[in-house]
Design a protein around this motif. Structure first.
Motif, PDB file in Angstrom:
ATOM      1  N   THR A  91      44.393  48.291  42.007  1.00 50.31           N
ATOM      2  CA  THR A  91      43.600  47.095  42.305  1.00 50.31           C
ATOM      3  C   THR A  91      44.446  46.028  42.989  1.00 50.31           C
ATOM      4  OG1 THR A  91      43.961  46.194  40.074  1.00 50.31           O
ATOM      5  CG2 THR A  91      41.988  47.528  40.419  1.00 50.31           C
ATOM      6  N   GLN A  92      45.749  45.999  42.703  1.00 46.16           N
ATOM      7  CA  GLN A  92      46.635  45.101  43.449  1.00 46.16           C
ATOM      8  C   GLN A  92      46.736  45.555  44.905  1.00 46.16           C
ATOM      9  OE1 GLN A  92      50.405  45.039  41.413  1.00 46.16           O
ATOM     10  NE2 GLN A  92      49.502  44.269  39.518  1.00 46.16           N
ATOM     11  N   GLU A  93      46.835  46.847  45.091  1.00 49.95           N
ATOM     12  CA  GLU A  93      46.949  47.418  46.433  1.00 49.95           C
ATOM     13  C   GLU A  93      45.770  47.018  47.317  1.00 49.95           C
ATOM     14  OE1 GLU A  93      46.261  51.855  48.316  1.00 49.95           O
ATOM     15  OE2 GLU A  93      47.310  51.707  46.396  1.00 49.95           O
ATOM     16  N   ILE A  94      44.578  47.035  46.774  1.00 52.00           N
ATOM     17  CA  ILE A  94      43.382  46.765  47.586  1.00 52.00           C
ATOM     18  C   ILE A  94      42.991  45.290  47.583  1.00 52.00           C
ATOM     19  CG2 ILE A  94      42.518  49.107  47.243  1.00 52.00           C
ATOM     20  CD1 ILE A  94      40.533  48.003  45.212  1.00 52.00           C
ATOM     21  N   GLY A  95      43.710  44.460  46.812  1.00 53.80           N
ATOM     22  CA  GLY A  95      43.367  43.039  46.751  1.00 53.80           C
ATOM     23  C   GLY A  95      42.045  42.780  46.064  1.00 53.80           C
ATOM     24  N   LEU A  96      41.783  43.483  44.960  1.00 52.83           N
ATOM     25  CA  LEU A  96      40.489  43.377  44.293  1.00 52.83           C
ATOM     26  C   LEU A  96      40.227  41.977  43.747  1.00 52.83           C
ATOM     27  CD1 LEU A  96      37.892  44.676  43.211  1.00 52.83           C
ATOM     28  CD2 LEU A  96      39.173  45.346  41.167  1.00 52.83           C
ATOM     29  N   ASN A  97      41.248  41.344  43.158  1.00 49.49           N
ATOM     30  CA  ASN A  97      41.022  40.020  42.573  1.00 49.49           C
ATOM     31  C   ASN A  97      40.508  39.029  43.611  1.00 49.49           C
ATOM     32  OD1 ASN A  97      42.017  41.202  40.300  1.00 49.49           O
ATOM     33  ND2 ASN A  97      43.602  39.679  39.908  1.00 49.49           N
ATOM     34  N   ALA A  98      41.111  39.062  44.791  1.00 44.65           N
ATOM     35  CA  ALA A  98      40.676  38.149  45.854  1.00 44.65           C
ATOM     36  C   ALA A  98      39.251  38.468  46.287  1.00 44.65           C
ATOM     37  CB  ALA A  98      41.626  38.240  47.045  1.00 44.65           C
ATOM     38  N   ALA A  99      38.914  39.762  46.358  1.00 44.63           N
ATOM     39  CA  ALA A  99      37.557  40.150  46.750  1.00 44.63           C
ATOM     40  C   ALA A  99      36.534  39.704  45.717  1.00 44.63           C
ATOM     41  CB  ALA A  99      37.481  41.666  46.939  1.00 44.63           C
ATOM     42  N   LEU A 100      36.867  39.828  44.445  1.00 45.56           N
ATOM     43  CA  LEU A 100      35.952  39.376  43.392  1.00 45.56           C
ATOM     44  C   LEU A 100      35.807  37.854  43.415  1.00 45.56           C
ATOM     45  CD1 LEU A 100      37.043  41.670  40.417  1.00 45.56           C
ATOM     46  CD2 LEU A 100      34.975  41.869  41.807  1.00 45.56           C
ATOM     47  N   THR A 101      36.918  37.157  43.629  1.00 37.91           N
ATOM     48  CA  THR A 101      36.853  35.693  43.702  1.00 37.91           C
ATOM     49  C   THR A 101      35.949  35.246  44.835  1.00 37.91           C
ATOM     50  OG1 THR A 101      39.083  35.480  42.765  1.00 37.91           O
ATOM     51  CG2 THR A 101      38.223  33.594  43.993  1.00 37.91           C
TER      52      THR A 101
ATOM     53  N   ALA B  94      33.458  36.708  45.877  1.00 37.48           N
ATOM     54  CA  ALA B  94      32.070  36.984  45.500  1.00 37.48           C
ATOM     55  C   ALA B  94      31.618  36.139  44.311  1.00 37.48           C
ATOM     56  CB  ALA B  94      31.918  38.464  45.165  1.00 37.48           C
ATOM     57  N   GLY B  95      32.449  35.192  43.883  1.00 34.69           N
ATOM     58  CA  GLY B  95      32.078  34.320  42.764  1.00 34.69           C
ATOM     59  C   GLY B  95      32.313  34.939  41.402  1.00 34.69           C
ATOM     60  N   ILE B  96      33.208  35.937  41.326  1.00 34.28           N
ATOM     61  CA  ILE B  96      33.494  36.631  40.066  1.00 34.28           C
ATOM     62  C   ILE B  96      34.947  36.375  39.695  1.00 34.28           C
ATOM     63  CG2 ILE B  96      33.616  38.875  38.909  1.00 34.28           C
ATOM     64  CD1 ILE B  96      31.525  39.837  41.030  1.00 34.28           C
TER      65      ILE B  96
ATOM     66  N   ARG C 259      34.026  46.655  47.831  1.00 32.91           N
ATOM     67  CA  ARG C 259      32.574  46.506  47.939  1.00 32.91           C
ATOM     68  C   ARG C 259      31.878  47.212  46.781  1.00 32.91           C
ATOM     69  NH1 ARG C 259      32.195  47.954  52.862  1.00 32.91           N
ATOM     70  NH2 ARG C 259      31.611  50.135  52.557  1.00 32.91           N
ATOM     71  N   ILE C 260      32.364  48.391  46.429  1.00 32.48           N
ATOM     72  CA  ILE C 260      31.760  49.146  45.324  1.00 32.48           C
ATOM     73  C   ILE C 260      31.919  48.391  44.006  1.00 32.48           C
ATOM     74  CG2 ILE C 260      31.972  51.236  43.923  1.00 32.48           C
ATOM     75  CD1 ILE C 260      32.747  52.707  46.549  1.00 32.48           C
ATOM     76  N   VAL C 261      33.147  47.936  43.713  1.00 35.03           N
ATOM     77  CA  VAL C 261      33.394  47.256  42.444  1.00 35.03           C
ATOM     78  C   VAL C 261      32.606  45.952  42.358  1.00 35.03           C
ATOM     79  CG1 VAL C 261      35.141  46.186  40.968  1.00 35.03           C
ATOM     80  CG2 VAL C 261      35.682  48.301  42.211  1.00 35.03           C
ATOM     81  N   THR C 262      32.587  45.205  43.450  1.00 39.15           N
ATOM     82  CA  THR C 262      31.825  43.946  43.465  1.00 39.15           C
ATOM     83  C   THR C 262      30.344  44.198  43.182  1.00 39.15           C
ATOM     84  OG1 THR C 262      33.374  42.963  45.048  1.00 39.15           O
ATOM     85  CG2 THR C 262      31.198  41.941  44.853  1.00 39.15           C
ATOM     86  N   ARG C 263      29.809  45.216  43.809  1.00 42.70           N
ATOM     87  CA  ARG C 263      28.384  45.546  43.590  1.00 42.70           C
ATOM     88  C   ARG C 263      28.134  45.930  42.130  1.00 42.70           C
ATOM     89  NH1 ARG C 263      26.076  50.358  43.339  1.00 42.70           N
ATOM     90  NH2 ARG C 263      27.793  51.442  44.390  1.00 42.70           N
TER      91      ARG C 263
ATOM     92  N   ASP D  36      29.669  37.277  35.711  1.00 41.89           N
ATOM     93  CA  ASP D  36      30.498  36.650  36.744  1.00 41.89           C
ATOM     94  C   ASP D  36      31.958  36.549  36.308  1.00 41.89           C
ATOM     95  OD1 ASP D  36      30.373  34.689  34.836  1.00 41.89           O
ATOM     96  OD2 ASP D  36      29.441  33.179  36.123  1.00 41.89           O
ATOM     97  N   GLU D  37      32.320  37.371  35.315  1.00 44.85           N
ATOM     98  CA  GLU D  37      33.701  37.361  34.822  1.00 44.85           C
ATOM     99  C   GLU D  37      34.047  38.751  34.303  1.00 44.85           C
ATOM    100  OE1 GLU D  37      36.520  34.281  32.256  1.00 44.85           O
ATOM    101  OE2 GLU D  37      34.341  34.130  32.186  1.00 44.85           O
TER     102      GLU D  37
END
Length: 501
Positions: A118-128, A130-132, A96-100, A108-109
């Motif tokens: 970031t793999q551990e927390i699934g950041l890529n999926a969370a950004l995707t 959110a349209g990023i 949530r913090i990184v997306t914000r 958007d990229e």
């Protein structure tokens, strides 16, 4: 493989398919043997390797004992240098913090440096979601991303792929993410590297936001450290206007002098190099040099709970070198995907169940994903006794007991499927506490040895499917000793008999 670890089966089931994949086993065997042989030669060059290893373990242990102090000092140093610090209790909060932060830039990229956190927390999926779009820039991570795959190794995420597979992935998928692969692409390493370079150069030059992890954080100055071998990290850390680093709280070291030890241990244990080709360090922000805005997201996500475990906390020493994976006979045969975690291999088998708990079938199976041969401990540059932690976690799975969950002491129930194991252990303990019962049982077993089955029923079938039951001896060791070694001797003056030695 789809790009998520959610819903993966327990390790034995996942490993069964991997063990039957001849190409996967060939790729893993070739790669792990090559890496570990080179590592052994690099380590042998240092006559004080044993002392460096002990120093690394001592620094980590001292830091973990006073982690609150060093994290507060780190926050003060980063803030004083112009950076902003954010605290994330778990994966959801970190995402949530990184997306914000990315949204606040209007972009958007993003470009990413290889990052286990970031793999551990699934950041890529969370950004995707959110349209990023998150673009991986490490070569192996790029291969994994383009192939809709998952990393299977800490150091070499695409270790399960060979050159022919990589060529096909580049040719088929590279255009979907940006610049397409060159026409007539071959599987030569030079051609593959050139295709990746051309594709990524465009990403680097256009990127306004970079996302990274860090190998180390120096508390006394607030300096972040990333070591890598390709130069993509240097590009991601210097070209974007905004840099966001997501780092586990255990990565802090107190001083620059402490960092010196790890910059000798890590390269030799991971890439078998005397030093990394690229060691990037940055402290906050500087006018006209590098990103104008720097955010540090300090990630807990179960680390504080692991710290409360006096046996298991040593896993937090890990510097992500992957040496334990390259010597592990289980990893070599099963591959990294079977572990269902961003952290595969022996270190994943002890770290993941502590970060995520052992409530799921997968996480409860990980401490058993080992032969306990001890090779992982022998090569660990910070002397993590992985076999000791594995046995400790197996006890937690089978017996339950008190653990810390989000800072609160909680009693967990034993995992399902271990009732027979608990009953057998209790029966064994009772028999060992009653020597007469033990002797009688041994004699009965010896006399009935011809009736012993060749295969065990029920859960025991998993053992006898691949092994022979050891033959029962005709007599116990105790009876053999008495028959062959105990000699009656005449006592002095009273005719008493004793035991000769």
């Amino acid at each position: 493989m789809v790009g998520t670890y959610l819903g993966m089966p327990a390790f034995p089931e996942a490993a069964r398919g991997a063990v039957g994949d001849a190409r996967l086993r060939s790729n893993l065997t070739h790669a792990t043997h090559t890496i570990r042989d080179k590592r052994a030669k690099a380590v042998a060059e240092l006559p004080d390797w044993g002392r460096l290893r002990a120093a690394g373990a001592a620094i980590k242990d001292r830091t973990l004992r006073h982690l609150d102090h060093y994290l507060e000092r780190l926050e003060e140093s980063v803030t004083a240098a112009g950076g902003q610090v954010h605290w994330a209790a778990d994966a959801r909060e970190a995402n949530r913090i990184v997306t914000r932060l990315v949204r606040e830039t209007g972009e958007d990229e993003v470009v990413k440096v290889k990052s286990m956190a970031t793999q551990e927390i699934g950041l890529n999926a969370a950004l995707t979601a959110a349209g990023i779009r998150a673009n991986e820039t490490d070569l192996a991570e790029l291969i994994v991303q383009l192939g809709d795959d998952l990393p299977s190794h800490i150091l070499v995420p695409a270790i399960h792929r060979n050159r022919g597979e990589i060529r096909d992935i580049f040719a088929e998928r590279m255009a979907d993410w940006g610049r397409p692969a060159p026409e007539g692409l071959t599987d030569s390493p030079a051609d593959l590297a050139e295709a990746a370079r051309l594709h990524l150069r465009q990403k680097f030059l256009n990127a306004k936001v970079g996302v990274s992890g860090a190998n180390f954080m120096v508390a006394e100055t607030g300096t972040m450290v990333v070591v890598e071998s390709e130069g993509n990290g240097r590009m991601c850390l210097t070209l974007p206007e905004t840099l966001i680093s997501v780092v586990g709280i255990e990565k802090v070291v107190p001083t620059w002098r402490d960092l010196e030890v790890f910059l000798q241990l890590l390269p030799r244990s991971s890439t078998a190099e005397r030093m990394n080709p690229y060691t990037s360090m940055w402290t906050g922000t500087s006018e006209g040099d590098g990103p104008r805005t720097f955010h540090l997201v300090l990630l807990d996500n179960g680390r504080t709970d692991a710290l409360a475990d006096t046996v298991g906390r040593q896993a937090l020493r890990c510097i992500r070198c992957s040496a334990c994976l390259n010597v592990c006979p289980v990893y070599e045969r099963a591959g990294g995907h079977a572990y269902g975690s961003a952290y595969p291999g022996p270190i994943g088998a002890v770290l993941t169940p502590q970060l995520r708990g052992v409530a799921s079938e997968l996480d409860a199976s990980l401490p058993y994903a080992s032969s306990l041969c001890g090779a992982c401990y022998e090569v660990c540059p910070v002397a993590i006794d992985i076999p000791e932690v594995l046995v400790h976690l197996r006890e937690r799975v089978a017996e339950g007991g008190e653990v810390t969950v989000r800072g609160t002491r909680t009693t967990v129930r034993p995992a399902r499927g271990h009732a027979a194991e608990r009953a057998a252990m209790r029966a064994s303990r009772w028999a060992l506490d009653h020597p007469g019962v033990l002797r009688a049982g041994q004699r009965v077993a010896g006399r009935a040895r011809r009736l012993a089955p060749r295969r065990l029923p029920g859960p025991g079938r998993a053992w006898t499917d691949t092994r022979d039951i050891p033959a029962l001896p005709a007599e116990s060791f105790r009876d053999w000793w008495r028959r062959t070694r105990e000699k009656p001797t005449r006592g002095r003056g009273n005719g008493a008999k004793g035991t000769g030695r």
